[in-house]
Structures are given as C-alpha cells and as structure tokens.
Design a protein around this motif. Structure first.
Motif, PDB file in Angstrom:
ATOM      1  N   ASN A   1       0.863  -1.179   0.000  1.00  0.00           N
ATOM      2  CA  ASN A   1       0.000   0.000   0.000  1.00  0.00           C
ATOM      3  C   ASN A   1       0.896   1.224   0.000  1.00  0.00           C
ATOM      4  O   ASN A   1       1.946   1.233   0.641  1.00  0.00           O
ATOM      5  CB  ASN A   1      -0.904   0.006   1.232  1.00  0.00           C
ATOM      6  N   PHE A   2       0.474   2.242  -0.729  1.00  0.00           N
ATOM      7  CA  PHE A   2       1.225   3.486  -0.812  1.00  0.00           C
ATOM      8  C   PHE A   2       0.234   4.591  -1.109  1.00  0.00           C
ATOM      9  O   PHE A   2      -0.624   4.441  -1.979  1.00  0.00           O
ATOM     10  CB  PHE A   2       2.275   3.399  -1.932  1.00  0.00           C
ATOM     11  N   GLU A   3       0.337   5.671  -0.402  1.00  0.00           N
ATOM     12  CA  GLU A   3      -0.559   6.812  -0.616  1.00  0.00           C
ATOM     13  C   GLU A   3       0.306   8.052  -0.794  1.00  0.00           C
ATOM     14  O   GLU A   3       0.874   8.572   0.160  1.00  0.00           O
ATOM     15  CB  GLU A   3      -1.484   6.980   0.586  1.00  0.00           C
ATOM     16  N   GLY A   4       0.423   8.507  -2.021  1.00  0.00           N
ATOM     17  CA  GLY A   4       1.190   9.707  -2.308  1.00  0.00           C
ATOM     18  C   GLY A   4       0.302  10.798  -2.859  1.00  0.00           C
ATOM     19  O   GLY A   4      -0.917  10.640  -2.952  1.00  0.00           O
ATOM     20  N   LYS A   5       0.904  11.888  -3.235  1.00  0.00           N
ATOM     21  CA  LYS A   5       0.151  12.985  -3.852  1.00  0.00           C
ATOM     22  C   LYS A   5      -0.221  12.656  -5.289  1.00  0.00           C
ATOM     23  O   LYS A   5      -1.228  13.123  -5.797  1.00  0.00           O
ATOM     24  CB  LYS A   5       0.991  14.266  -3.843  1.00  0.00           C
ATOM     25  N   PHE A   6       0.607  11.845  -5.948  1.00  0.00           N
ATOM     26  CA  PHE A   6       0.427  11.584  -7.372  1.00  0.00           C
ATOM     27  C   PHE A   6       0.076  10.125  -7.684  1.00  0.00           C
ATOM     28  O   PHE A   6      -0.537   9.849  -8.702  1.00  0.00           O
ATOM     29  CB  PHE A   6       1.698  11.972  -8.141  1.00  0.00           C
ATOM     30  N   TYR A   7       0.501   9.222  -6.831  1.00  0.00           N
ATOM     31  CA  TYR A   7       0.330   7.794  -7.093  1.00  0.00           C
ATOM     32  C   TYR A   7      -0.190   7.075  -5.863  1.00  0.00           C
ATOM     33  O   TYR A   7       0.060   7.505  -4.726  1.00  0.00           O
ATOM     34  CB  TYR A   7       1.663   7.153  -7.516  1.00  0.00           C
ATOM     35  N   LYS A   8      -0.867   5.946  -6.123  1.00  0.00           N
ATOM     36  CA  LYS A   8      -1.387   5.113  -5.033  1.00  0.00           C
ATOM     37  C   LYS A   8      -1.148   3.652  -5.357  1.00  0.00           C
ATOM     38  O   LYS A   8      -1.179   3.249  -6.523  1.00  0.00           O
ATOM     39  CB  LYS A   8      -2.905   5.278  -4.887  1.00  0.00           C
ATOM     40  N   LEU A   9      -0.967   2.865  -4.309  1.00  0.00           N
ATOM     41  CA  LEU A   9      -0.977   1.413  -4.410  1.00  0.00           C
ATOM     42  C   LEU A   9      -1.964   0.916  -3.366  1.00  0.00           C
ATOM     43  O   LEU A   9      -1.961   1.395  -2.232  1.00  0.00           O
ATOM     44  CB  LEU A   9       0.397   0.812  -4.101  1.00  0.00           C
ATOM     45  N   SER A  10      -2.778  -0.046  -3.725  1.00  0.00           N
ATOM     46  CA  SER A  10      -3.733  -0.617  -2.794  1.00  0.00           C
ATOM     47  C   SER A  10      -3.686  -2.140  -2.932  1.00  0.00           C
ATOM     48  O   SER A  10      -4.182  -2.687  -3.913  1.00  0.00           O
ATOM     49  CB  SER A  10      -5.136  -0.092  -3.087  1.00  0.00           C
ATOM     50  N   ASN A  11      -3.030  -2.801  -1.976  1.00  0.00           N
ATOM     51  CA  ASN A  11      -2.830  -4.251  -2.026  1.00  0.00           C
ATOM     52  C   ASN A  11      -2.228  -4.662  -3.361  1.00  0.00           C
ATOM     53  O   ASN A  11      -2.672  -5.620  -3.991  1.00  0.00           O
ATOM     54  CB  ASN A  11      -4.137  -5.003  -1.774  1.00  0.00           C
ATOM     55  N   ALA A  12      -1.210  -3.956  -3.786  1.00  0.00           N
ATOM     56  CA  ALA A  12      -0.600  -4.178  -5.097  1.00  0.00           C
ATOM     57  C   ALA A  12       0.632  -5.062  -4.990  1.00  0.00           C
ATOM     58  O   ALA A  12       1.353  -5.039  -3.990  1.00  0.00           O
ATOM     59  CB  ALA A  12      -0.207  -2.839  -5.714  1.00  0.00           C
ATOM     60  N   CYS A  13       0.857  -5.832  -6.045  1.00  0.00           N
ATOM     61  CA  CYS A  13       2.095  -6.601  -6.147  1.00  0.00           C
ATOM     62  C   CYS A  13       2.366  -6.884  -7.610  1.00  0.00           C
ATOM     63  O   CYS A  13       1.464  -6.918  -8.432  1.00  0.00           O
ATOM     64  CB  CYS A  13       2.018  -7.900  -5.360  1.00  0.00           C
ATOM     65  N   LEU A  14       3.633  -7.052  -7.910  1.00  0.00           N
ATOM     66  CA  LEU A  14       4.017  -7.553  -9.222  1.00  0.00           C
ATOM     67  C   LEU A  14       4.229  -9.050  -9.033  1.00  0.00           C
ATOM     68  O   LEU A  14       4.812  -9.475  -8.030  1.00  0.00           O
ATOM     69  CB  LEU A  14       5.294  -6.875  -9.700  1.00  0.00           C
ATOM     70  N   GLN A  15       3.761  -9.837  -9.953  1.00  0.00           N
ATOM     71  CA  GLN A  15       3.780 -11.279  -9.749  1.00  0.00           C
ATOM     72  C   GLN A  15       5.019 -11.936 -10.337  1.00  0.00           C
ATOM     73  O   GLN A  15       4.959 -13.038 -10.856  1.00  0.00           O
ATOM     74  CB  GLN A  15       2.494 -11.875 -10.302  1.00  0.00           C
ATOM     75  N   THR A  16       6.118 -11.236 -10.225  1.00  0.00           N
ATOM     76  CA  THR A  16       7.398 -11.764 -10.671  1.00  0.00           C
ATOM     77  C   THR A  16       8.509 -11.087  -9.881  1.00  0.00           C
ATOM     78  O   THR A  16       8.301 -10.002  -9.330  1.00  0.00           O
ATOM     79  CB  THR A  16       7.573 -11.557 -12.196  1.00  0.00           C
ATOM     80  N   LYS A  17       9.641 -11.726  -9.793  1.00  0.00           N
ATOM     81  CA  LYS A  17      10.781 -11.181  -9.055  1.00  0.00           C
ATOM     82  C   LYS A  17      11.972 -11.062  -9.987  1.00  0.00           C
ATOM     83  O   LYS A  17      12.145 -11.867 -10.908  1.00  0.00           O
ATOM     84  CB  LYS A  17      11.164 -12.104  -7.889  1.00  0.00           C
ATOM     85  N   ALA A  18      12.821 -10.086  -9.710  1.00  0.00           N
ATOM     86  CA  ALA A  18      14.053  -9.909 -10.474  1.00  0.00           C
ATOM     87  C   ALA A  18      15.035 -11.027 -10.143  1.00  0.00           C
ATOM     88  O   ALA A  18      14.979 -11.631  -9.065  1.00  0.00           O
ATOM     89  CB  ALA A  18      14.673  -8.552 -10.153  1.00  0.00           C
ATOM     90  N   VAL A  19      15.945 -11.279 -11.064  1.00  0.00           N
ATOM     91  CA  VAL A  19      17.048 -12.214 -10.834  1.00  0.00           C
ATOM     92  C   VAL A  19      18.107 -11.518  -9.973  1.00  0.00           C
ATOM     93  O   VAL A  19      18.655 -12.107  -9.056  1.00  0.00           O
ATOM     94  CB  VAL A  19      17.644 -12.675 -12.188  1.00  0.00           C
ATOM     95  N   SER A  20      18.393 -10.265 -10.293  1.00  0.00           N
ATOM     96  CA  SER A  20      19.407  -9.492  -9.555  1.00  0.00           C
ATOM     97  C   SER A  20      18.976  -9.300  -8.119  1.00  0.00           C
ATOM     98  O   SER A  20      17.809  -9.054  -7.838  1.00  0.00           O
ATOM     99  CB  SER A  20      19.599  -8.119 -10.205  1.00  0.00           C
TER     100      SER A  20
END
Length: 188
Positions: free
Chosen positions: A100-119
């Motif tokens: 979750n993230f609440e900014g002035k310009f962007y928001k996340l609500s129970n968000a995830c990317l369903q992949t992970k980096a190798v690095s």
C-alpha cells in the motif's frame, strides 16, 4: 535524414537474446511517461530475460519528450521522488507481500508484481540528475548516477551533493556508482 527512435525496453529485450555478458539498461527512461509499476515490471522482465543483466536508468523527464504528447508534468521533482519510492517498493513486492502506498500523485492498494528480479536485491537503478533536488534523490534512492556532458569540476561538485545526500539518508555513499553518459547510436 530523420533519426529512427525505437522503444528502448523492446530493443533491450531483443538485445538480451543475442548477448551474453553486456549489462543492458536505459539511458534514460522518462519516469513521467510511464507508470511506476510499468517501469518496475519492464525492468524485472528485462532482468529475467537477460539472466540478471538489467539496469534501470531513470530521470524526471524533459520537456521535449513530454509537452508534445500532452502529458501532465506539474511538480516534476515531487512526481519523480514518488515514482522512485514506488519503484523501490514494487521491487520488493510479491503475492505474499502486497503493498500500500498513498502519495500525492500515485497510489498502491494491495498491489504486487507477480514476478521477481534475478538481480539481488534488485536491478541497479541509475538516476539522471543535474539539479540540486534531483542530485539529492540519487543519494536517497539510487544505486548510481548517470550525468551527461560534464566538466571534471562540475562532476566533482555534483558528486559531493550526491554523497552528502546519501550520508544524510543513512546510506553508504561509497557504494554508489558514478557514471557518465556517452551516447552510441545504432542505425541501418
């Protein structure tokens, strides 16, 4: 003749398949043209395709790439900082760790990317910066700095601003990689 400019992320994905050792990254992605989740997913995808050779080069954007397309560009440094915060968070996301993230310009609500980096812990993030506020963002969020066309004196002065910002943020400034943009063009 008119230069042909391809999408860097698609070009890098193709290059990842015909190279084995070279690191691959943008120089630079205009953050304001793409949502932070898109930038993060593109970087992770390139990192996976290239077996850990992706670098995210990112900047706040510039008028020539924004105004002609009618993209909203008010408060560019505030937007850029929020984008960097979200990208840093999203690199850590997973289906088990939703954000979750609440900014002035962007928001996340129970968000995830369903992949992970190798690095690990993430692909390096190099920031294009040249003004005092953006230089301080390199120290706070970046793994490296990617300036263009600097004199040695200006480079040294701006590096000090970055190092001071890193120290203030509790980061080890000696781990930052300072680079220099030297353009190479591919053509037919």
């Amino acid at each position: 003749s008119t230069a042909i400019i391809n999408d860097a992320w698609i070009f890098l994905a193709a290059a990842s398949q015909v190279t084995k050792n070279v690191e691959l990254g943008t120089c630079v992605t205009d953050a304001v043209r793409r949502h932070p989740s898109t930038v993060t997913l593109q970087t992770i995808t390139l990192d996976r395709l290239s077996h850990g050779r992706a670098i995210l080069g990112i900047g706040a954007g510039e008028a020539q790439n924004i105004n002609d397309f009618g993209i909203q560009w008010d408060k560019p440094i505030g937007r850029f900082e929020e984008q960097l915060q979200m990208i840093s968070l999203l690199f850590k996301s997973s289906p088990e760790k939703k954000l979750n993230f609440e900014g002035k310009f962007y928001k996340l609500s129970n968000a995830c990317l369903q992949t992970k980096a190798v690095s690990k812990p993430r692909p390096p993030m190099f920031l294009a910066a040249g003004a005092p506020r953006t230089l301080s963002l390199v120290g706070k969020y970046g793994d490296g700095w990617l300036p263009i066309a600097y004199t040695p004196e200006l480079y040294e002065n701006h590096a000090k601003v970055i190092y001071d910002a890193a120290k203030e943020a509790g980061r080890d400034y000696r781990k930052l990689e300072l680079a220099l943009d030297i353009d190479v063009y591919f053509s037919d």
